[in-house]
Design a protein around this motif. Sequence first.
Motif, PDB file in Angstrom:
ATOM      1  N   LEU A 156       0.823  -1.207   0.000  1.00  7.04           N
ATOM      2  CA  LEU A 156       0.000   0.000   0.000  1.00  7.04           C
ATOM      3  C   LEU A 156       0.861   1.264   0.000  1.00  7.04           C
ATOM      4  CD1 LEU A 156      -2.901  -0.892   2.482  1.00  7.04           C
ATOM      5  CD2 LEU A 156      -3.017  -0.692  -0.002  1.00  7.04           C
ATOM      6  N   VAL A 157       1.938   1.234   0.781  1.00  7.03           N
ATOM      7  CA  VAL A 157       2.824   2.399   0.826  1.00  7.03           C
ATOM      8  C   VAL A 157       3.459   2.643  -0.536  1.00  7.03           C
ATOM      9  CG1 VAL A 157       4.951   3.306   1.841  1.00  7.03           C
ATOM     10  CG2 VAL A 157       3.267   2.172   3.289  1.00  7.03           C
ATOM     11  N   VAL A 158       3.914   1.565  -1.188  1.00  7.71           N
ATOM     12  CA  VAL A 158       4.533   1.709  -2.507  1.00  7.71           C
ATOM     13  C   VAL A 158       3.525   2.254  -3.512  1.00  7.71           C
ATOM     14  CG1 VAL A 158       5.532   0.427  -4.436  1.00  7.71           C
ATOM     15  CG2 VAL A 158       6.287  -0.036  -2.100  1.00  7.71           C
ATOM     16  N   LEU A 159       2.306   1.727  -3.497  1.00  5.44           N
ATOM     17  CA  LEU A 159       1.280   2.201  -4.430  1.00  5.44           C
ATOM     18  C   LEU A 159       0.913   3.654  -4.154  1.00  5.44           C
ATOM     19  CD1 LEU A 159      -1.107  -0.884  -4.666  1.00  5.44           C
ATOM     20  CD2 LEU A 159       0.439  -0.009  -6.428  1.00  5.44           C
ATOM     21  N   ALA A 160       0.827   4.021  -2.857  1.00  7.53           N
ATOM     22  CA  ALA A 160       0.471   5.398  -2.526  1.00  7.53           C
ATOM     23  C   ALA A 160       1.549   6.373  -2.993  1.00  7.53           C
ATOM     24  CB  ALA A 160       0.250   5.528  -1.025  1.00  7.53           C
ATOM     25  N   LEU A 161       2.820   5.962  -2.915  1.00  8.23           N
ATOM     26  CA  LEU A 161       3.902   6.849  -3.332  1.00  8.23           C
ATOM     27  C   LEU A 161       4.090   6.861  -4.852  1.00  8.23           C
ATOM     28  CD1 LEU A 161       6.561   5.994  -0.578  1.00  8.23           C
ATOM     29  CD2 LEU A 161       5.106   8.023  -0.711  1.00  8.23           C
ATOM     30  N   ALA A 162       4.023   5.678  -5.457  1.00  4.54           N
ATOM     31  CA  ALA A 162       4.347   5.585  -6.880  1.00  4.54           C
ATOM     32  C   ALA A 162       3.132   5.641  -7.784  1.00  4.54           C
ATOM     33  CB  ALA A 162       5.110   4.274  -7.143  1.00  4.54           C
ATOM     34  N   GLY A 163       1.934   5.400  -7.245  1.00  5.47           N
ATOM     35  CA  GLY A 163       0.737   5.321  -8.080  1.00  5.47           C
ATOM     36  C   GLY A 163       0.515   6.531  -8.962  1.00  5.47           C
ATOM     37  N   PRO A 164       0.383   7.732  -8.401  1.00  3.32           N
ATOM     38  CA  PRO A 164       0.149   8.906  -9.263  1.00  3.32           C
ATOM     39  C   PRO A 164       1.299   9.174 -10.232  1.00  3.32           C
ATOM     40  CG  PRO A 164      -0.421   9.379  -6.985  1.00  3.32           C
ATOM     41  CD  PRO A 164       0.298   8.074  -6.984  1.00  3.32           C
ATOM     42  N   LEU A 165       2.526   8.823  -9.841  1.00  4.01           N
ATOM     43  CA  LEU A 165       3.673   9.089 -10.715  1.00  4.01           C
ATOM     44  C   LEU A 165       3.723   8.117 -11.889  1.00  4.01           C
ATOM     45  CD1 LEU A 165       6.395   9.715  -7.973  1.00  4.01           C
ATOM     46  CD2 LEU A 165       5.062  11.420  -9.230  1.00  4.01           C
ATOM     47  N   VAL A 166       3.422   6.862 -11.636  1.00  5.89           N
ATOM     48  CA  VAL A 166       3.555   5.839 -12.673  1.00  5.89           C
ATOM     49  C   VAL A 166       2.295   5.743 -13.523  1.00  5.89           C
ATOM     50  CG1 VAL A 166       3.958   3.375 -13.087  1.00  5.89           C
ATOM     51  CG2 VAL A 166       5.195   4.560 -11.258  1.00  5.89           C
ATOM     52  N   TRP A 167       1.129   5.729 -12.865  1.00 11.64           N
ATOM     53  CA  TRP A 167      -0.120   5.507 -13.600  1.00 11.64           C
ATOM     54  C   TRP A 167      -0.996   6.760 -13.682  1.00 11.64           C
ATOM     55  CZ3 TRP A 167       1.389   1.933  -9.717  1.00 11.64           C
ATOM     56  CH2 TRP A 167       1.890   0.739 -10.204  1.00 11.64           C
ATOM     57  N   GLY A 168      -0.537   7.877 -13.156  1.00 17.61           N
ATOM     58  CA  GLY A 168      -1.366   9.076 -13.146  1.00 17.61           C
ATOM     59  C   GLY A 168      -1.745   9.561 -14.534  1.00 17.61           C
ATOM     60  N   LEU A 203     -15.172   7.666 -20.458  1.00 19.51           N
ATOM     61  CA  LEU A 203     -14.300   8.540 -21.248  1.00 19.51           C
ATOM     62  C   LEU A 203     -13.135   7.776 -21.861  1.00 19.51           C
ATOM     63  CD1 LEU A 203     -14.114  11.762 -19.021  1.00 19.51           C
ATOM     64  CD2 LEU A 203     -15.542  11.343 -21.036  1.00 19.51           C
ATOM     65  N   GLY A 204     -13.157   6.472 -21.735  1.00 16.64           N
ATOM     66  CA  GLY A 204     -12.102   5.641 -22.305  1.00 16.64           C
ATOM     67  C   GLY A 204     -10.844   5.598 -21.455  1.00 16.64           C
ATOM     68  N   ARG A 205     -10.899   6.007 -20.193  1.00 17.78           N
ATOM     69  CA  ARG A 205      -9.706   5.974 -19.338  1.00 17.78           C
ATOM     70  C   ARG A 205      -9.518   4.576 -18.743  1.00 17.78           C
ATOM     71  NH1 ARG A 205     -11.622  11.332 -16.139  1.00 17.78           N
ATOM     72  NH2 ARG A 205     -13.452   9.952 -16.061  1.00 17.78           N
ATOM     73  N   ASP A 206      -8.283   4.169 -18.568  1.00  9.67           N
ATOM     74  CA  ASP A 206      -7.950   2.830 -18.085  1.00  9.67           C
ATOM     75  C   ASP A 206      -8.321   2.704 -16.609  1.00  9.67           C
ATOM     76  OD1 ASP A 206      -6.440   0.212 -18.649  1.00  9.67           O
ATOM     77  OD2 ASP A 206      -5.493   0.966 -16.812  1.00  9.67           O
ATOM     78  N   LEU A 207      -9.193   1.743 -16.259  1.00 11.99           N
ATOM     79  CA  LEU A 207      -9.673   1.596 -14.882  1.00 11.99           C
ATOM     80  C   LEU A 207      -8.601   1.026 -13.954  1.00 11.99           C
ATOM     81  CD1 LEU A 207     -13.345   0.355 -15.350  1.00 11.99           C
ATOM     82  CD2 LEU A 207     -12.548   2.581 -14.571  1.00 11.99           C
ATOM     83  N   LEU A 208      -7.732   0.150 -14.457  1.00 12.27           N
ATOM     84  CA  LEU A 208      -6.654  -0.361 -13.614  1.00 12.27           C
ATOM     85  C   LEU A 208      -5.743   0.776 -13.170  1.00 12.27           C
ATOM     86  CD1 LEU A 208      -4.973  -2.570 -12.299  1.00 12.27           C
ATOM     87  CD2 LEU A 208      -3.847  -2.951 -14.515  1.00 12.27           C
ATOM     88  N   ALA A 209      -5.397   1.655 -14.105  1.00 13.01           N
ATOM     89  CA  ALA A 209      -4.546   2.782 -13.752  1.00 13.01           C
ATOM     90  C   ALA A 209      -5.243   3.708 -12.742  1.00 13.01           C
ATOM     91  CB  ALA A 209      -4.166   3.557 -15.009  1.00 13.01           C
ATOM     92  N   ARG A 210      -6.570   3.890 -12.909  1.00  7.09           N
ATOM     93  CA  ARG A 210      -7.295   4.770 -12.004  1.00  7.09           C
ATOM     94  C   ARG A 210      -7.393   4.164 -10.595  1.00  7.09           C
ATOM     95  NH1 ARG A 210      -9.934   8.988 -14.174  1.00  7.09           N
ATOM     96  NH2 ARG A 210     -11.710   8.981 -12.725  1.00  7.09           N
ATOM     97  N   VAL A 211      -7.581   2.841 -10.509  1.00  4.25           N
ATOM     98  CA  VAL A 211      -7.630   2.184  -9.192  1.00  4.25           C
ATOM     99  C   VAL A 211      -6.285   2.303  -8.486  1.00  4.25           C
ATOM    100  CG1 VAL A 211      -7.846  -0.043  -8.019  1.00  4.25           C
ATOM    101  CG2 VAL A 211      -9.493   0.603  -9.778  1.00  4.25           C
ATOM    102  N   LEU A 212      -5.203   2.093  -9.223  1.00  2.00           N
ATOM    103  CA  LEU A 212      -3.877   2.189  -8.607  1.00  2.00           C
ATOM    104  C   LEU A 212      -3.542   3.630  -8.236  1.00  2.00           C
ATOM    105  CD1 LEU A 212      -1.889  -0.257 -10.928  1.00  2.00           C
ATOM    106  CD2 LEU A 212      -2.769  -0.703  -8.630  1.00  2.00           C
ATOM    107  N   ALA A 213      -3.889   4.580  -9.099  1.00  2.00           N
ATOM    108  CA  ALA A 213      -3.600   5.976  -8.793  1.00  2.00           C
ATOM    109  C   ALA A 213      -4.461   6.499  -7.650  1.00  2.00           C
ATOM    110  CB  ALA A 213      -3.812   6.832 -10.045  1.00  2.00           C
TER     111      ALA A 213
END
Length: 615
Positions: A12-24, A50-60
Amino acid sequence: MAWAATAMLASLVVLALAGPLVWGAAADRPDPSVVLQGPSGAHPFGTDNLGRDLLARVLAATRPSLLLALAATAIGAGAGVLLGASTAVVGPRARRLLAALINLLLAFPALLVALFLAVVFGAGAGGAVLAIAVAGVPGFARLAQTLAAAVAGTDHLASARVLGLRRHRLLWRHVLPNIAEPLLLSVTTAAGTSLVALSGLSFLGLGVQPPGYDWGRLLNQGLDRIYAQPLPALAPGLAILYAAVTFQLLGEVLAGGVARRGPASRPPRPPVVSSGPAEEGLVLQVEDLGVELPTPEGVIRPVRGVSLSLRPGEIVGLVGESGSGKSLTALAIAGLLPERARVSHRTLRLLGADLAAMTPRQRDHHLATGLAMVFQNPASALNPSLRISTQLTEAARVHLGMRHAEALREASEALRRVALPPSLLRARPHQLSGGQRQRVMIASGLMVRPDLIIADEPTTALDVTVQRQITELLSGLRRDTSAAVLFISHDIALVSGFCERVLVMYAGAIVEALPADRLATAARHPYTRALVASVPDLTADRDRPLPTVAGAPPDPLAPAPGCPFEPRCPHRRERCAREAPPLEDLDAVQRVACWYPLPVTTDDPAADRMEAGPS
């Protein structure tokens, strides 16, 4: 569980830190050509309207979801803890008002309060955080109030009041540090609850508003497609569940670590081996008993090489300074040491039975029926919420199979034997005096008709008259039932007049064993002589200080190679610092662990004081 909670929290910590940077970028990039598509290789969770990727949105969405939950938990816990803990430092009237306020707030369900306040504060992330925080205040306030109540009556807080400390200093310096641990554990588990609640508000449209999003908002957006394409709705729900379970597991792991309070690994239990040969006619036979306790600084041995035996009807006293190992020896014999303590012995027999050769169930039953323990503080040994009848009959019903009516008759008889009326069976411990509670403890032990009674400081904090009554009661029970008594006490004069033999302990070992009638005039160990000399005397010169044993006991973490008493001994010699003396026979009835035993004196002024008994 600890490894799982650590791994889940780290993810969770890794996703919270890297999520917006990698999948934002992918989460915010619309693509009209793939609107509302189902799961595919390019979009494992599908796309939104709107055609946005849901996996990326969940992680971000991991970062905003966790930050909002932690913020709501921190605000609610901070306000609730301050409200509840303040009851320990304010005056009586303010304490009653605060308690009434907390009770009033607890009367409203937290979920309804959160929904109501979310509407009042307005839809949005800020309003949702404040709503969840305010809804969580009453729970934290009640917990802090309960914990602070235990601190409010302590002597150290009263001393701080006398010193003139202001209320905020009392709160921050004396109350909160003593209740912080359970509060931190509650905060950890409450974070998971806040996450679910905030996601619920966002799902209802009262939380995060577009263009922002969190897991609850994504769950709302995927709900319309749940029957045709369930994964877009299921994915944010699984993320909420994963994070909530992580916080709950983390709280469980922290609580378990606090309860263990020691090294992570459990010390190995000693192998079960048969004891040495049994000696006929002994109620208790102990040889080379040792106790090891793990501490953060290392393993200590507060009891080492203790050997003792008791015959039917014999009263043996066990004396020594505080910390000499008397109570630990008794608890080791009774099998009542903490789970992490390690007990070793060459022989441990009760009523001729080898305790080491029994299964744990057999050993517990044998100890429960053959041995009775009278604890030092009956107020804490007796359950304050149960009647005396329940506490007296429980052991007999469980271990002897008595019916309730038969056990009540035995309990009435046990109370009569300790000079208490059977009418006390309906009383609770707080309704009895200290002497009556101690008699009830003795009566409880008599319910299983034991052959050995271990009395650990049974006369501590009792006045002289009640002390005499308790010792006379034990003497009468010994005479009537032939039970052996191991009497542990600090009172040398009491032991010399009550017991037949005396064992003197120092630094976890027995340094002298002798008949009680020799204690005043024929003690040979310098430590025993010092204890005898410290007995107070009403005829002593009041202008001179009371005699004491100079120095301090040795550090259990750094034992010296020689005699443990050597640094305090006025008769020490060079050999005493190099070699530890064994406990050896002086004659048929006296043993001493000293390289240079003191000569017998007949004009010792302590003899008169000892013969006069306790003053």
